[in-house]
Design a protein around this motif. Structure first.
Motif, PDB file in Angstrom:
ATOM      1  N   MET A   1      -1.971  71.260   3.611  1.00  0.00           N
ATOM      2  CA  MET A   1      -3.201  70.715   4.132  1.00  0.00           C
ATOM      3  C   MET A   1      -2.864  69.526   5.035  1.00  0.00           C
ATOM      4  O   MET A   1      -1.940  68.783   4.765  1.00  0.00           O
ATOM      5  CB  MET A   1      -4.112  70.294   2.975  1.00  0.00           C
ATOM      6  CG  MET A   1      -5.504  69.894   3.420  1.00  0.00           C
ATOM      7  SD  MET A   1      -6.766  69.931   2.134  1.00  0.00           S
ATOM      8  CE  MET A   1      -7.342  71.608   2.295  1.00  0.00           C
ATOM      9  N   ARG A  77     -11.378  75.187   2.629  1.00  0.00           N
ATOM     10  CA  ARG A  77     -10.332  74.975   3.632  1.00  0.00           C
ATOM     11  C   ARG A  77     -10.517  73.649   4.357  1.00  0.00           C
ATOM     12  O   ARG A  77      -9.630  73.189   5.064  1.00  0.00           O
ATOM     13  CB  ARG A  77     -10.293  76.130   4.621  1.00  0.00           C
ATOM     14  CG  ARG A  77      -9.847  77.429   3.966  1.00  0.00           C
ATOM     15  CD  ARG A  77      -9.817  78.597   4.928  1.00  0.00           C
ATOM     16  NE  ARG A  77      -9.045  78.381   6.127  1.00  0.00           N
ATOM     17  CZ  ARG A  77      -7.727  78.548   6.233  1.00  0.00           C
ATOM     18  NH1 ARG A  77      -7.025  78.919   5.176  1.00  0.00           N
ATOM     19  NH2 ARG A  77      -7.113  78.356   7.374  1.00  0.00           N
ATOM     20  N   TRP A 146      -7.846  69.530   6.048  1.00  0.00           N
ATOM     21  CA  TRP A 146      -8.086  70.904   6.481  1.00  0.00           C
ATOM     22  C   TRP A 146      -6.807  71.711   6.371  1.00  0.00           C
ATOM     23  O   TRP A 146      -5.704  71.197   6.474  1.00  0.00           O
ATOM     24  CB  TRP A 146      -8.658  70.934   7.884  1.00  0.00           C
ATOM     25  CG  TRP A 146      -7.672  70.632   8.975  1.00  0.00           C
ATOM     26  CD1 TRP A 146      -6.978  71.509   9.727  1.00  0.00           C
ATOM     27  CD2 TRP A 146      -7.239  69.321   9.421  1.00  0.00           C
ATOM     28  NE1 TRP A 146      -6.158  70.861  10.617  1.00  0.00           N
ATOM     29  CE2 TRP A 146      -6.304  69.507  10.444  1.00  0.00           C
ATOM     30  CE3 TRP A 146      -7.586  68.020   9.039  1.00  0.00           C
ATOM     31  CZ2 TRP A 146      -5.695  68.453  11.092  1.00  0.00           C
ATOM     32  CZ3 TRP A 146      -6.964  66.969   9.690  1.00  0.00           C
ATOM     33  CH2 TRP A 146      -6.043  67.195  10.709  1.00  0.00           C
ATOM     34  N   ALA A 147      -7.013  72.999   6.134  1.00  0.00           N
ATOM     35  CA  ALA A 147      -5.868  73.912   6.031  1.00  0.00           C
ATOM     36  C   ALA A 147      -5.954  74.943   7.141  1.00  0.00           C
ATOM     37  O   ALA A 147      -6.985  75.235   7.667  1.00  0.00           O
ATOM     38  CB  ALA A 147      -5.879  74.624   4.705  1.00  0.00           C
TER      39      ALA A 147
END
Length: 147
Positions: A1, A77, A146-147
């Motif tokens: 992440m 996500r 965020w991924a």
């Protein structure tokens, strides 16, 4: 992440970042945010290690992501995490030179993929600015992951 950090007037203003199309760094001021996003370090481990250096190991501040998550997208996500107020206040009240002197010890954190003291010093400066901005406005500092 990946993690970016920003200052906002409230949790609600910070959470609104999740609903922004495209980059969350666009037009932040009109959403009650107090700063642009700055590149940061991992929340729970890397920032947690720095928090221990700033606050001292006797302070019981755990930065596990799930404890500080104030919102996330349904697929998880993208998340918004709140930096604990005790850490925000400590960073805001600490002399920037002292924060910079902690960087060599912080760079020894064993879970950094790349130990880059210059990048950490830049983030320490950015975090100091965000914390001061937030405390002056009675707001908070948040992390957008965020991924």
């Amino acid at each position: 992440m990946n993690y970016s950090y920003f200052a906002a007037r409230s949790d609600a203003a910070a959470i609104a970042v999740l609903d922004r199309p495209g980059s969350p760094g666009q037009s932040l001021a009109d959403a009650g945010l107090l700063s642009e996003l700055v590149d940061g370090v991992g929340f729970s481990q890397a920032l947690g290690y720095y928090a221990d250096l700033i606050l001292g190991s006797g302070t019981d501040v755990d930065l596990e992501d799930w404890e500080h998550r104030i919102d996330a997208t349904t697929d998880e996500r993208r998340v918004i995490l709140r930096v604990p107020p005790i850490l925000v206040r400590a960073v805001a009240d600490t002399d920037i030179e002292h924060l910079h002197r902690l960087v060599p010890a912080w760079a020894q954190f064993p879970h950094f993929a790349e130990r880059n003291p210059d990048r950490l010093r830049t983030f320490a400066t950015d975090l100091h600015r965000l914390c001061r901005t937030a405390t002056e406005a009675n707001g908070g500092v948040y992390s957008y992951g965020w991924a």
